[in-house]
Design a protein around this motif. Structure first.
Motif, mmCIF file in Angstrom:
data_model
loop_
_atom_site.group_PDB
_atom_site.id
_atom_site.type_symbol
_atom_site.label_atom_id
_atom_site.label_comp_id
_atom_site.label_asym_id
_atom_site.label_seq_id
_atom_site.Cartn_x
_atom_site.Cartn_y
_atom_site.Cartn_z
ATOM 1 N N PRO A 1 72.590 -26.816 -0.250
ATOM 2 C CA PRO A 1 71.858 -26.167 -1.335
ATOM 3 C C PRO A 1 71.381 -27.185 -2.362
ATOM 4 C CG PRO A 1 74.130 -25.408 -1.241
ATOM 5 C CD PRO A 1 73.949 -26.422 -0.168
ATOM 6 N N ASP A 2 70.207 -26.917 -2.890
ATOM 7 C CA ASP A 2 69.673 -27.796 -3.928
ATOM 8 C C ASP A 2 69.762 -27.065 -5.273
ATOM 9 O OD1 ASP A 2 67.665 -25.894 -3.793
ATOM 10 O OD2 ASP A 2 66.267 -27.192 -2.732
ATOM 11 N N MET A 3 68.938 -27.422 -6.203
ATOM 12 C CA MET A 3 68.988 -26.803 -7.534
ATOM 13 C C MET A 3 68.079 -25.583 -7.646
ATOM 14 S SD MET A 3 71.304 -28.318 -9.111
ATOM 15 C CE MET A 3 71.069 -27.720 -10.765
ATOM 16 N N SER A 4 67.614 -25.045 -6.523
ATOM 17 C CA SER A 4 66.757 -23.866 -6.528
ATOM 18 C C SER A 4 67.579 -22.608 -6.775
ATOM 19 C CB SER A 4 66.050 -23.715 -5.180
ATOM 20 O OG SER A 4 65.290 -24.848 -4.891
ATOM 21 N N SER A 5 66.909 -21.572 -7.225
ATOM 22 C CA SER A 5 67.541 -20.260 -7.334
ATOM 23 C C SER A 5 67.790 -19.739 -5.918
ATOM 24 C CB SER A 5 66.616 -19.303 -8.085
ATOM 25 O OG SER A 5 66.381 -19.769 -9.391
ATOM 26 N N ARG B 1 59.691 -19.017 4.888
ATOM 27 C CA ARG B 1 59.810 -20.073 3.880
ATOM 28 C C ARG B 1 60.889 -19.712 2.854
ATOM 29 N NH1 ARG B 1 58.005 -20.949 -0.988
ATOM 30 N NH2 ARG B 1 56.667 -19.148 -1.099
ATOM 31 N N GLN B 2 61.030 -18.438 2.558
ATOM 32 C CA GLN B 2 62.009 -17.993 1.570
ATOM 33 C C GLN B 2 63.385 -17.738 2.189
ATOM 34 O OE1 GLN B 2 59.614 -14.588 0.574
ATOM 35 N NE2 GLN B 2 59.312 -15.350 -1.496
ATOM 36 N N CYS C 1 67.138 -17.706 11.874
ATOM 37 C CA CYS C 1 66.158 -18.658 11.332
ATOM 38 C C CYS C 1 66.236 -19.996 12.054
ATOM 39 C CB CYS C 1 66.389 -18.866 9.838
ATOM 40 S SG CYS C 1 66.050 -17.400 8.868
ATOM 41 N N GLY C 2 67.198 -20.157 12.963
ATOM 42 C CA GLY C 2 67.283 -21.358 13.777
ATOM 43 C C GLY C 2 68.242 -22.426 13.300
ATOM 44 N N ALA C 3 68.931 -22.220 12.189
ATOM 45 C CA ALA C 3 69.874 -23.233 11.708
ATOM 46 C C ALA C 3 71.086 -23.307 12.635
ATOM 47 C CB ALA C 3 70.341 -22.911 10.292
ATOM 48 N N GLU C 4 71.639 -24.496 12.750
ATOM 49 C CA GLU C 4 72.863 -24.701 13.537
ATOM 50 C C GLU C 4 74.021 -24.015 12.815
ATOM 51 O OE1 GLU C 4 75.981 -28.292 14.569
ATOM 52 O OE2 GLU C 4 74.049 -28.772 13.666
ATOM 53 N N THR C 5 74.827 -23.272 13.560
ATOM 54 C CA THR C 5 76.034 -22.654 13.007
ATOM 55 C C THR C 5 77.223 -23.078 13.854
ATOM 56 O OG1 THR C 5 75.657 -20.664 14.329
ATOM 57 C CG2 THR C 5 74.854 -20.623 12.053
ATOM 58 N N THR C 6 78.360 -23.254 13.205
ATOM 59 C CA THR C 6 79.600 -23.555 13.913
ATOM 60 C C THR C 6 80.669 -22.618 13.378
ATOM 61 O OG1 THR C 6 80.253 -25.240 12.313
ATOM 62 C CG2 THR C 6 79.006 -25.985 14.225
ATOM 63 N N SER C 7 81.728 -22.464 14.132
ATOM 64 C CA SER C 7 82.822 -21.611 13.667
ATOM 65 C C SER C 7 84.143 -22.330 13.836
ATOM 66 C CB SER C 7 82.839 -20.282 14.418
ATOM 67 O OG SER C 7 83.095 -20.489 15.786
#
Length: 169
Positions: free
Chosen positions: A90-94, A39-40, A55-61
């Motif tokens: 990104p949102d407004m989170s730290s 989650r973090q 973590c499973g996010a799509e990455t491109t190069s």
């Protein structure tokens, strides 16, 4: 350094205990997920031979990315390319960014991590960049900008350096 002040010391790679240690594998006791929950942890790029995100996010190069021996496992050389995580907004989170860098030579102020157009410091977003003697962080909201620059040890070009940026919004 000032009289009596101890200078920075960055051990050459030959003196470091990690020399033949691979990146801890998912499921092992040493894997990052044992210390930071999924989650973090938004993304975890080991660059062990590819740009996949654990973590499973799509990455491109874009451009050419070369792989070489890293601090742990392998590392990516971005002299001729870069990696993007297209669906991460990104949102407004730290947030915290942590990475190992091994810099031999620098021209200009290349980006290490960013979500903005670095051609204009006031552009919306943030950028972490490195110069020939410091690390820069810049954030902008399209009208205003904030800059922070931190000096690196004089011998940072002699091996691996760990950098961490923590942004507490």
């Amino acid at each position: 350094t000032e009289a009596g002040e101890r200078p920075y010391y960055l051990a050459p790679d030959s003196e470091r205990a990690h020399a033949n240690v691979s990146t801890p594998e998912a499921g092992s006791e040493e894997h990052i997920s044992n210390f930071i929950t999924n989650r973090q942890l938004i993304t975890y790029l080991t660059f062990d031979g590819d740009i996949s995100d654990e973590c499973g996010a799509e990455t491109t190069s874009s451009g050419n990315i070369y792989y070489l021996e890293g601090y742990f496992g392998e590392a990516a050389n971005f002299r001729e390319g870069y990696v993007t995580i297209p669906k991460y907004a990104p949102d407004m989170s730290s947030f915290t960014v942590s990475l190992w860098v091994n810099v031999k030579a620098i021209s200009s102020d290349p980006v290490l991590f960013s979500n903005k157009n670095w051609f204009n410091g006031s552009a919306k977003g943030y950028v972490l960049a490195i110069t020939d003697g410091s690390v820069k962080f810049n954030a902008g909201d399209s009208h205003n900008r904030m800059d922070l620059e931190t000096k690196l040890p004089d011998n940072f070009k002699t091996g691996w350096t760990h950098l961490t940026l923590a942004v507490d919004r």
